[in-house]
Design an enzyme around this catalytic site. Structure first.
Site, PDB file in Angstrom:
ATOM      1  N   GLU A 106      49.333  -9.244   5.021  1.00 29.53           N
ATOM      2  CA  GLU A 106      48.996  -8.445   3.901  1.00 29.53           C
ATOM      3  C   GLU A 106      49.877  -7.130   3.481  1.00 29.53           C
ATOM      4  O   GLU A 106      50.573  -6.747   4.511  1.00 29.53           O
ATOM      5  CB  GLU A 106      47.623  -7.782   4.442  1.00 29.53           C
ATOM      6  CG  GLU A 106      46.829  -6.981   3.208  1.00 29.53           C
ATOM      7  CD  GLU A 106      45.269  -6.720   3.997  1.00 29.53           C
ATOM      8  OE1 GLU A 106      44.594  -7.519   4.564  1.00 29.53           O
ATOM      9  OE2 GLU A 106      45.213  -5.569   3.768  1.00 29.53           O
ATOM     10  N   ASP A 108      49.587  -3.762   1.126  1.00 34.85           N
ATOM     11  CA  ASP A 108      48.592  -3.034   0.170  1.00 34.85           C
ATOM     12  C   ASP A 108      48.855  -1.805  -0.352  1.00 34.85           C
ATOM     13  O   ASP A 108      49.451  -0.813   0.102  1.00 34.85           O
ATOM     14  CB  ASP A 108      47.409  -2.363   1.478  1.00 34.85           C
ATOM     15  CG  ASP A 108      46.726  -3.393   2.169  1.00 34.85           C
ATOM     16  OD1 ASP A 108      46.549  -4.536   1.651  1.00 34.85           O
ATOM     17  OD2 ASP A 108      46.662  -3.183   3.419  1.00 34.85           O
ATOM     18  N   GLU A 110      46.391   1.265  -1.637  1.00 36.62           N
ATOM     19  CA  GLU A 110      45.089   1.779  -1.929  1.00 36.62           C
ATOM     20  C   GLU A 110      45.108   3.228  -2.400  1.00 36.62           C
ATOM     21  O   GLU A 110      45.685   4.007  -1.664  1.00 36.62           O
ATOM     22  CB  GLU A 110      44.414   1.729  -0.308  1.00 36.62           C
ATOM     23  CG  GLU A 110      44.145   0.294   0.194  1.00 36.62           C
ATOM     24  CD  GLU A 110      43.437   0.406   1.531  1.00 36.62           C
ATOM     25  OE1 GLU A 110      42.606  -0.280   1.815  1.00 36.62           O
ATOM     26  OE2 GLU A 110      43.989   1.165   2.382  1.00 36.62           O
TER      27      GLU A 110
END
Ligand SMILES: *[C@@H]1O[C@H](CO)[C@@H](O)[C@H](O)[C@H]1NC(C)=O
Length: 293
Positions: A106, A108, A110
């Site tokens: 993953e 990311d 955010e």
């Protein structure tokens, strides 16, 4: 072997493989439905301008999100986002890539909201083989709610680079030689979502979402995807090595990009797991390369 022309050729090869660095290609704008579909709470997604822009709405009942139709192994993935304006405390707007298995990979972005006038935090993370704990946090040098900005991930066999507009804010090098797993054989989908995370997002969870300000709205455009599409269980990309992001100039940052990354490090970085000795008494191995910045 050993002939002069062969060694000349080797010298030439090693010269040309010196990474020069280059700016990734600009994405073109295509409508939402070309590459994406809503994941949940369909009535909380609004389509503008014939689907060339979409809004995600968060209220006290639900957030919402969308995902790519395709799975990708390497490429350059961008999204133009205008973050939730005003009082966005407690909300998280996310743009990430993820594989769909247990030992998942993953990558990311955010965006952690804040009370009106207080700065957003951009948190990035990388999971490999199911383990993450590689958070870095920065403030942005602009107000991300005022205009669209482009957030991108360049992912090839050599590195993962996070960009804000054209500025690299983080590099995760392939550290296989140091025993660190690098995402290379699990296709990922692209996800975008807006949800309530007021148990941790803003000032560590002290600031709660003010539901009297709902709905909270984040806006998106730029739905082009520039990646090697692969079936979900594929182990490699059919055009591996041949696409623009595989070329030598994308194997490392160039001098100007390293300078900008150093600028982000110096002026805007709030947290880096690589320097958190209370959490990691022993520095995670890939941080050796992170430190070179
Ligand atoms: C919110 O604002 C406070 C006060 O300026 C700051 O400490 C914090 O880092 C900001 N961002 C988040 C997401 O908590």
């Amino acid at each position: 072997m050993g002939s002069p022309s062969w060694s000349l050729c080797l010298i030439f090869l090693s010269f040309t493989s010196v990474a020069l660095g280059a700016t990734p290609k600009r994405p073109v704008d295509v409508p939402f439905g070309r590459n994406y579909y809503p994941t949940w709470a369909f009535d909380h997604i609004k389509y503008l301008n014939g689907g060339s822009e979409v809004q995600l709405h968060l209220d006290k009942y639900t957030g919402t999100g969308f995902q790519s139709k395709g799975n990708y192994l390497f490429g350059h993935f961008s999204m133009h986002i205008k973050m939730v304006p005003g009082d966005s405390a407690g909300t998280v707007t996310a743009f990430y890539l993820s594989s769909q298995n247990n030992e998942h990979d993953e990558i990311d972005f955010e965006f952690l909201g804040n009370r009106s006038g207080q700065p957003y935090i951009l948190q990035t993370n990388v999971f490999t083989g199911g383990s993450g704990n590689r958070e870095q946090r920065i403030y942005l040098w602009f107000d991300p709610t005022k205009e669209y900005h482009r957030y991108s991930i360049l992912w090839n066999l050599y590195q993962i680079v996070f960009f804000v507009d054209d500025i690299p804010i983080r590099v995760f090098k392939n550290c296989k030689d140091l025993g660190v797993r690098f995402p290379f054989n699990q296709p990922m989908k692209i996800y975008n979502s807006l949800w309530n995370a007021d148990d941790w997002a803003t000032r560590g969870g002290l600031e709660k979402t003010d539901w009297s300000k709902a709905p909270f709205i984040a806006t998106y455009k730029g739905f082009h995807v520039d990646g090697c599409e692969a079936s979900v269980n594929a182990k490699y990309c059919a055009t591996q090595g041949k696409r623009w992001w595989d070329q030598p100039e994308f194997r490392d940052l160039d001098a100007a990009q390293w300078r900008r990354l150093r600028w982000v490090r110096k002026k805007y970085t709030i947290y880096n797991y690589c320097t958190d000795r209370s959490r990691f008494p022993q520095m995670p191995p890939e941080c050796k390369r992170d430190r070179d910045v």
